[in-house]
Structure formats: structure tokens, C-alpha cells
Scaffold this motif. Structure first.
Motif, PDB file in Angstrom:
ATOM      1  N   SER A 162      40.998  40.109  33.237  1.00 61.72           N
ATOM      2  CA  SER A 162      41.797  39.480  34.297  1.00 61.72           C
ATOM      3  C   SER A 162      41.166  39.709  35.665  1.00 61.72           C
ATOM      4  O   SER A 162      41.231  38.839  36.543  1.00 61.72           O
ATOM      5  N   LEU A 163      40.535  40.855  35.849  1.00 61.03           N
ATOM      6  CA  LEU A 163      39.841  41.123  37.113  1.00 61.03           C
ATOM      7  C   LEU A 163      38.589  40.259  37.246  1.00 61.03           C
ATOM      8  O   LEU A 163      38.259  39.780  38.337  1.00 61.03           O
ATOM      9  N   ILE A 164      37.909  40.047  36.122  1.00 60.57           N
ATOM     10  CA  ILE A 164      36.687  39.237  36.149  1.00 60.57           C
ATOM     11  C   ILE A 164      37.006  37.762  36.335  1.00 60.57           C
ATOM     12  O   ILE A 164      36.341  37.050  37.101  1.00 60.57           O
ATOM     13  N   GLY A 165      38.031  37.294  35.657  1.00 62.49           N
ATOM     14  CA  GLY A 165      38.285  35.859  35.608  1.00 62.49           C
ATOM     15  C   GLY A 165      39.010  35.280  36.795  1.00 62.49           C
ATOM     16  O   GLY A 165      38.821  34.111  37.137  1.00 62.49           O
ATOM     17  N   GLY A 166      39.863  36.065  37.451  1.00 63.28           N
ATOM     18  CA  GLY A 166      40.661  35.530  38.545  1.00 63.28           C
ATOM     19  C   GLY A 166      39.845  35.281  39.802  1.00 63.28           C
ATOM     20  O   GLY A 166      38.857  35.961  40.073  1.00 63.28           O
ATOM     21  N   ASP A 167      40.277  34.291  40.574  1.00 57.92           N
ATOM     22  CA  ASP A 167      39.625  33.986  41.852  1.00 57.92           C
ATOM     23  C   ASP A 167      40.382  34.738  42.941  1.00 57.92           C
ATOM     24  O   ASP A 167      41.292  34.206  43.574  1.00 57.92           O
ATOM     25  N   TRP A 168      40.006  36.001  43.141  1.00 59.77           N
ATOM     26  CA  TRP A 168      40.768  36.890  44.011  1.00 59.77           C
ATOM     27  C   TRP A 168      40.251  36.809  45.444  1.00 59.77           C
ATOM     28  O   TRP A 168      39.291  37.480  45.805  1.00 59.77           O
TER      29      TRP A 168
END
Length: 324
Positions: A162-168
Motif C-alpha cells: 500500500s505504501l508502494i502503490g499509493g500516489d502519496w
């Protein structure tokens, strides 16, 4: 159009489209599906809907199997198997990961970025609570369950993805919400683990809980017949289904049965005999030289042993029966 503006425009289009990397959603969906199968099968087994009512004797990687862990005081919450709540959490992750991949138009655009927040917060809570459960296994139960360890690994993997995939865009909000969620789940989990504690034990370590039901003349006669014909009941002190089997006989009749303790840390353990007999689950009956695992109705035991008398059930016990 300058290269910087082009990059900003492409980034904006990506945010409006999915708000993250699609391949990460696919991987998260696969991991969540494994988690659904893992926790779902444990839940169904605890409900008695999957397989016989027996406890496995097989261990993995130094663990004694999951039955001792799942049958402990920490194995249930609000009267339901703890695995059920894991099943619901994995189902939520699966739904959040897949929906933006199948929806179209404005519905997809509206859900895309919000779903990443949902995936991050849910997986954070799952990872923290899994860490609490690993601590309970190590220091409270002092045993381990391979499927529980698998679930913890899946939860951690989902958090990382989720940390890798999200556009934060706002990393500060990401850290703030993650820390708040971790602290909240951690405090609730630790409070729950401490409040549950070990169940009250009326007997010493390695001894099964006492049988409460009162026997009848019929159940005593059946127990005497089973013993006279060489029947044996292979059990483990921590196995709830073994206790259930003996409750069917009642206290007085159970004392007349030939009961073999198979748990290595059980009192009067005969593990070598159990290994020689290749006992794979508890309870297991040995009647006329044949092994048959699972809780058996008294009428079935009478049939298997050739008993022709009555095999009525004992009188119900007063009060609750403590489970290991």
C-alpha cells in the motif's frame, strides 16, 4: 509546453485515473485472497463446518499446530473465532483493491485515491494487531500456529504494498494517519490481550479440564464395555474436542475409559505410543484394532464396538464447562 508542465499534467491524469500503480492492486488482491482462504478455512473449522471435529497432532517448523493456539483464551472474541475478524479484514482489502480495477467512469475516479487510503489504514491495523498476536503466541500461549504466522506475513506485505502503490502527495498526512492508526490498534490489542489472560485452571499444567456432566448407568456400561474390549481413546489435554467427547460419557463413565495422553507436555504422556500408532488427530478411537478420529456419538461407539445395550447420553452439567 515545457517538460515540467507536461510531467505535472501526466501526473494529474494518473491521479484522476487510478491514483496509484495498477500492478500493486493486482498483487494485493492475490495476497488478500490467500488471507481470505487462510482465515476462512480456520473459521469454518472452528464452527465445525470443515472437516471432522478433531484436533490435529501435526506440527510445522517447530510448532505444535494451530489447535492449541486457536483453542486458547485468545482464540475467540465476542464469542466468535478470532479468525473471523481476520477474514472480514482481508475481504475488505480484496474489495478495495479490486473495485477500482473493474469500475468505469466517474465511479472509478472517485474511488481510486480514497481506496488507497483505505488499503493503507486497514493494512496498518492488520499488521499491528498481527504483531500483538505474535507476542501473545510467544509469551502467553508459548506455542505457535503456522497459519497465524502466514497471516501476519500477509498483513505486513499488504502494508508495504500500500505504501508502494499509493500516489502519496502529502507524506505528512500519511505518517500522521499511519501513526494514529497504529497507536489506536496497538493500545486496543494490548488491552484486549492483557484482559483476556489465561483461563482459570482447576487442574495443573498438562491436565485437561474436569468433566462436568453426570453419567448414567447406560454410559457407564458402554464405557466398561469399551475398556473390556480393549478400546482406547487417544487425546491431548488442550484439545476441546477431546473434552467434548468425554462430556458425552459424563464424569463417572470417563474415568472407566482407557484414555491415552498424546501431548508431549501432558501429564502421564504416552507420546511414543501415539507416534507408534500414527495418531494424526485428537480424539482418535482405537476399536477392534481400527483407528477412527473425531468426536463420535455414543450410539456410533456402541455400533463400532458391538455393544448391544443402551447408550443414552449423560445428564447435562450445571454451569459452564471450561475449555482449554
Amino acid at each position: 509546453m515545457t517538460s515540467s508542465r507536461l510531467s505535472e499534467r501526466l501526473a494529474g491524469q494518473r491521479r484522476r485515473g487510478d491514483g496509484g500503480q495498477r500492478w500493486v492492486r493486482v498483487v494485493m488482491a492475490v495476497l488478500a485472497t490467500i488471507g481470505v482462504i487462510d482465515t476462512g478455512s480456520i473459521t469454518l473449522k472452528k464452527w465445525g463446518l470443515l472437516g471432522a471435529l478433531s484436533c490435529s497432532s501435526q506440527g510445522f517448523f517447530g510448532c505444535n499446530g494451530c489447535e492449541k493456539v486457536l483453542s486458547s483464551a485468545w482464540g475467540s472474541l465476542l464469542g466468535q473465532p478470532l479468525a473471523l475478524y481476520g477474514f472480514l479484514a482481508y475481504s475488505a482489502v480484496l474489495l478495495l483493491a479490486v473495485l477500482p480495477l473493474v469500475l468505469q467512469g466517474e465511479a472509478r475516479q472517485g474511488l481510486a485515491q480514497r481506496s488507497w487510503w483505505g488499503l493503507f489504514l486497514v493494512s496498518t491495523g492488520m499488521a499491528v494487531f498481527s504483531a500483538v498476536l505474535l507476542g501473545v503466541m510467544a509469551f502467553g500461549i508459548r506455542d505457535c500456529c503456522p497459519f497465524c504466522i502466514l497471516s501476519a506475513a500477509l498483513s505486513l506485505g499488504l502494508l508495504v504494498l500500500s505504501l508502494i502503490g499509493g500516489d502519496w502527495d502529502d507524506r505528512g498526512q500519511l505518517v500522521f494517519r499511519g501513526v494514529i492508526t497504529a497507536l489506536l490498534v496497538g493500545m486496543i490489542g494490548l488491552g484486549w490481550a492483557a484482559s483476556v489472560g489465561q483461563p482459570s485452571v482447576e487442574t495443573g499444567k498438562g491436565v485437561p479440564p474436569p468433566v462436568r456432566a453426570e453419567s448414567t448407568a447406560a454410559t457407564i456400561a458402554l464405557a466398561e464395555h469399551l475398556t473390556a474390549t480393549g478400546a482406547r481413546l487417544y487425546t491431548a489435554y488442550w484439545c476441546p474436542h477431546c473434552h467434548e467427547q468425554q462430556e458425552l460419557f459424563g464424569r463417572q463413565a470417563s474415568e472407566k475409559l482407557t484414555v491415552i495422553e498424546c501431548a508431549p507436555d501432558g501429564r502421564n504422556s504416552q507420546k511414543q505410543l501415539c507416534d507408534a500408532k500414527k495418531i494424526e488427530g485428537y480424539p482418535t478411537w482405537e476399536i477392534n484394532g481400527k483407528l477412527d478420529s473425531g468426536v463420535k456419538p455414543l450410539a456410533k461407539l456402541a455400533e463400532l464396538s458391538g455393544y448391544t445395550g443402551s447408550a443414552s447420553a449423560p445428564a447435562p452439567a450445571t454451569g459452564s464447562v471450561p475449555m482449554p
